[in-house]
Write an enzyme that holds these catalytic residues in place. Structure first.
Site, short mmCIF file in Angstrom:
data_model
loop_
_atom_site.label_atom_id
_atom_site.label_comp_id
_atom_site.label_asym_id
_atom_site.label_seq_id
_atom_site.Cartn_x
_atom_site.Cartn_y
_atom_site.Cartn_z
N GLY A 29 -13.13 26.79 -1.78
CA GLY A 29 -12.74 26.59 -3.16
C GLY A 29 -13.87 25.98 -3.94
O GLY A 29 -14.85 25.47 -3.38
N GLY A 31 -14.91 24.10 -8.03
CA GLY A 31 -14.50 23.58 -9.34
C GLY A 31 -15.71 23.13 -10.10
O GLY A 31 -16.86 23.38 -9.71
N GLY A 32 -15.43 22.43 -11.21
CA GLY A 32 -16.54 22.01 -12.06
C GLY A 32 -17.46 20.99 -11.40
O GLY A 32 -18.64 20.93 -11.72
N MET A 33 -16.90 20.19 -10.47
CA MET A 33 -17.70 19.14 -9.85
C MET A 33 -18.43 19.61 -8.60
O MET A 33 -19.39 18.98 -8.17
CB MET A 33 -16.79 17.95 -9.48
CG MET A 33 -16.13 17.29 -10.66
SD MET A 33 -17.32 16.48 -11.76
CE MET A 33 -17.94 15.22 -10.66
N VAL A 36 -16.08 23.35 -1.92
CA VAL A 36 -15.72 22.93 -0.57
C VAL A 36 -15.91 24.13 0.36
O VAL A 36 -15.45 25.24 0.06
CB VAL A 36 -14.26 22.43 -0.50
CG1 VAL A 36 -13.91 22.04 0.93
CG2 VAL A 36 -14.06 21.24 -1.44
N LYS A 51 -17.91 19.19 1.53
CA LYS A 51 -17.83 19.22 0.08
C LYS A 51 -19.21 18.98 -0.52
O LYS A 51 -19.84 17.97 -0.26
CB LYS A 51 -16.85 18.17 -0.43
CG LYS A 51 -16.68 18.16 -1.94
CD LYS A 51 -15.57 17.20 -2.36
CE LYS A 51 -15.36 17.24 -3.86
NZ LYS A 51 -14.23 16.35 -4.27
N ASP A 143 -6.06 10.36 -9.53
CA ASP A 143 -6.02 11.80 -9.78
C ASP A 143 -5.01 12.47 -8.85
O ASP A 143 -5.30 13.50 -8.24
CB ASP A 143 -7.41 12.41 -9.59
CG ASP A 143 -7.55 13.76 -10.29
OD1 ASP A 143 -6.74 14.07 -11.18
OD2 ASP A 143 -8.48 14.51 -9.94
#
Length: 490
Positions: A29, A31-33, A36, A51, A143
């Site tokens: 997967g 994302g913006g950060m 993984v 990660k 979060d």
């Protein structure tokens, strides 16, 4: 390896080593950060998840991912992801974690929709225990959301992604006035700039529980501004599927953080639901707490039962179709059918009104919002006998219905809806307004509603019949019969 280079498109795919020992195989997967990856620790021959952060040495992203590793490593609990190692290679940070086989809670909700209460309680219990362990070590997650809850094999639940966690004794990562987090799951006090506390994580857990049981987010809107406004000021949308979980959800979503229960109390309440071997009715203590929490929630229809009674004709039209569902004890004894009631119905005599409802429906009595509620499976009838004075609102009942009626607030809050058949009429010497409403979440039509408001001696009486959108005829039969038999009592 260049930061951001994708091993899947590299000639080194399946051979790329991080830190000289962690072999990356496929991306799980992104994302913006960061992303993984699935991998294997070649030194001890163990599966891992690795990660990567889209950050370079000296940048804020490096400190953020290192803090994530420190926060998760502080918490030793089966429901918190285990951190094995941190590697900084060419200034590029990587966290090496345990590999959890399964899917995220977000993926499951996207595929299956709402979960049964007991399953939602089981998942919520594990998350609550993970938060309790984190809070005891001075770590606030900040979060908690479905995307950060992993559902592993054997029923395991794992809280992950401590990327924006707050660690007691460490300097904050964010500057004054800067916000990080997922808006729809963020507690109102955090949006208001207050220092986060354990109660803020518990608010997020409340949103998580609501979404699991009700099948949608209570505060997410179509814009960032709308979502922020909903979190800060909007009341909790009605709980239509939650029964046993209604008290804990309502309590967790109190705007005032000091009014929320402790993690220990939440854990106990969730355990009661998760381990129940029969359909759970709230305890007398829970019912007492619910009456208090209802005062803080607009139309918190927390006690609604969604358990289908024995196979009876719900609308007086003959035997019920389909398999016979199991029954759950009614909250109170149902009135015995009156000899004069229509076949398949029973005459209900309350202090302020009487009417006929289908025989066998559950009667929930009057709640804190002056609503009398009757349910059977996914069908619901709400009667409000003169709660609001016409003089306090407007002589235009259509305006009251469209803009002010509490019972239609879920329709006004929904992502998309339609209204049709709106009209005013004179019946038995009093003015009424009625309409049909359809609620939709995403691409799925969910609820069909028939609604009437009546000006009777200067008070507004409300009748609301609702059920699955696909069964409009059944809802209409219920509505027509209730309208025909409703009689206020002086």
């Amino acid at each position: 390896m260049v930061v951001g280079e994708d091993p899947e498109t590299s000639a080194m795919a399946g051979q790329w080593l991080v830190g000289g020992r962690y072999r990356l195989t496929e991306r799980l997967g992104a994302g913006g950060m960061g992303a993984v990856w699935a991998g294997r620790d070649t030194l001890v021959d163990r599966e891992v998840a690795v990660k990567e952060a889209h950050a370079t040495e000296g940048g804020p992203g490096v400190e953020r991912i290192l803090r994530e590793a420190r926060a998760a490593a502080r918490v030793d609990h089966p429901a918190v992801v285990t951190v094995h190692d941190v590697v900084v290679e060419d200034g590029h940070p990587w966290i090496v974690m345990e590999r959890v086989h399964g899917e995220s809670l977000a993926a499951r909700l996207e595929r299956d929709g709402a979960l049964p209460e007991r399953e939602a309680a089981r998942i919520g219990l594990e998350v609550a225990q993970a938060l309790a362990a984190a809070h005891a070590r001075g770590v606030l997650h900040r979060d908690v959301k479905p995307g950060n809850v992993l559902l592993g094999s054997g029923g395991r639940v794992v809280l992950t992604d401590f990327g924006i966690a707050y660690i007691a004794g460490e300097e904050a990562l964010t500057r004054s006035g800067e916000f990080v987090g997922s808006l729809a799951y963020t507690a109102p006090e955090r949006m208001g700039g207050q220092r986060p506390e354990p109660a803020s994580d518990l608010w997020s857990l409340g949103v998580l529980l609501y979404e699991m049981v009700e099948g949608g987010s209570p505060f997410r809107r179509g814009s960032m501004e709308g979502t922020v406004g909903a979190v800060l000021t909007a009341e909790v949308p009605p709980l239509r599927r939650a029964v046993a979980l209604a008290p804990v959800i309502t309590a967790l979503l109190a705007k005032d953080p000091t009014a929320r229960p402790t993690t220990r109390t939440v854990t106990e309440m969730l355990r009661d639901v998760a381990t129940a071997t029969v359909p759970v009715r709230p305890s007398s203590a829970a019912r007492s707490r619910r009456r208090v929490w209802w005062a803080a929630a607009l139309f918190g229809a927390a006690a609604l039962a969604v358990v289908t009674p024995p196979a009876v004709d719900r609308f007086g039209d003959g035997p019920a179709s389909g398999p016979s569902p199991s029954a759950s004890p009614a909250p109170r004894t149902s009135p015995k059918p009156s000899p004069t009631a229509t076949s398949g119905y029973e005459r209900v005599r309350e202090a302020e009104f009487e009417l006929e409802v289908p025989a066998g429906w559950r009667h929930h009595g009057e709640n804190a919002h002056a609503q009398y509620i009757y349910t059977s499976g996914e069908y619901e009838l709400i009667v409000v006998p003169g709660r609001d004075a016409v003089a306090d609102y407007t002589d235009d009942l259509m305006t009251y219905q469209r803009e002010m009626e509490m019972e239609l607030q879920p329709y006004r809050d929904t992502e998309w809806g339609t209204a049709s058949g709106l009209r005013t009429l004179e019946v038995d010497g009093h003015t009424s307004a009625e309409g049909q409403f359809t609620w939709q979440h995403g691409e799925v039509l969910q609820r069909y509603v028939r609604n009437r408001v009546m000006n009777i001696d200067g008070r507004i009486h409300v009748l609301v019949a609702s059920g699955p959108e696909a069964e409009r005829d059944a809802v209409s039969r219920l509505y027509d019969h209730v309208v025909k038999t409703y009689t206020p009592r002086s």
